[in-house]
Design a protein around this motif. Structure first.
Motif, short mmCIF file in Angstrom:
data_model
loop_
_atom_site.label_atom_id
_atom_site.label_comp_id
_atom_site.label_asym_id
_atom_site.label_seq_id
_atom_site.Cartn_x
_atom_site.Cartn_y
_atom_site.Cartn_z
N UNK A 1 -6.37 -15.85 -8.82
CA UNK A 1 -7.46 -15.96 -9.12
C UNK A 1 -8.13 -17.16 -9.97
N UNK A 2 -7.56 -17.51 -10.88
CA UNK A 2 -7.81 -18.61 -11.76
C UNK A 2 -7.73 -19.79 -10.99
N UNK A 3 -6.77 -20.06 -10.29
CA UNK A 3 -6.42 -21.07 -9.36
C UNK A 3 -7.76 -21.14 -8.52
N UNK A 4 -7.98 -20.12 -7.95
CA UNK A 4 -9.06 -20.03 -6.77
C UNK A 4 -10.33 -20.54 -7.57
N UNK A 5 -10.68 -19.98 -8.80
CA UNK A 5 -11.97 -20.67 -9.66
C UNK A 5 -11.98 -22.10 -9.73
#
Length: 198
Positions: free
Chosen positions: A122-126
């Motif tokens: 999720x952090x990578x996507x953000x």
């Protein structure tokens, strides 16, 4: 609040009165001084003035249209890339949640590992979303600057030929003689110049 409004109104009335007095009394006494002191300056009636409706030029300039199309395609590609990754993540997160609820993990440690993996994803996507937004913002700024530079360079060339004292942006002109409006001439020349570069 009413007191402030009253004070502002009084100040405005005084300012209008001062301008009125200066305008009508200064014209008589200042006429002789004006002729002597400003004899080397251009007479305001001989000023050569024109204006260009820059917003209209930019909307109809072929270069701006091409850059906008390229930007839109890139924006769609970025949106699709982000959307695809986000959708995959949401499916994985839903599957994880379902697996946790039905007790599908053999150990708590395995569940924590999977949760941590999803949090990282999720952090990578953000981060991807921020990077893509930054790229799009930079591209938009570059495109706008390219169009503006092209417009300003042409207007400077035009002024070298026609020797205007002032060329204004038409967006600030409330009333103006259409004889001084260079918008269509500038737009036509820019589009011709752009089509010759292709």
């Amino acid at each position: 609040m009413k007191g402030i409004t009253l004070i502002v109104n009084i100040i405005l009335i005084v300012a209008v009165a001062v301008l009125y007095v200066l305008h009508f009394t200064g014209a008589k006494s200042g006429a002789a001084v004006s002729q002597g002191a400003h004899s080397n300056k251009k007479d305001s009636s001989s000023l050569k003035i024109a204006y260009v409706k820059a917003d209209s030029v930019i909307l109809n300039y072929d270069l701006a249209k091409v850059l906008d199309e390229e930007f839109t395609k890139m924006q769609e590609a970025y949106t699709n890339e982000y959307g695809s990754k986000r959708e995959t993540f949401e499916k994985e997160a839903a599957a994880f949640q379902e697996k946790v609820q039905r007790g599908g993990f053999l150990t708590e440690e395995r569940a924590i590992q999977e949760r941590d993996r999803l949090v990282g994803k999720e952090q990578e996507i953000q981060k991807l979303d921020q990077e893509l937004s930054t790229k799009l913002g930079n591209l938009q700024t570059t495109n706008n600057q390219q169009v503006l530079d092209s417009l300003l360079n042409y207007v400077k060339l035009l002024n070298d030929q026609k020797k205007y004292d002032y060329i204004f942006s038409g967006s600030n002109i409330i009333v103006g003689d259409e004889a001084h409006n260079l918008t269509s001439e500038v737009l036509h020349a820019l589009n011709e110049r752009y089509s010759g570069e292709e």
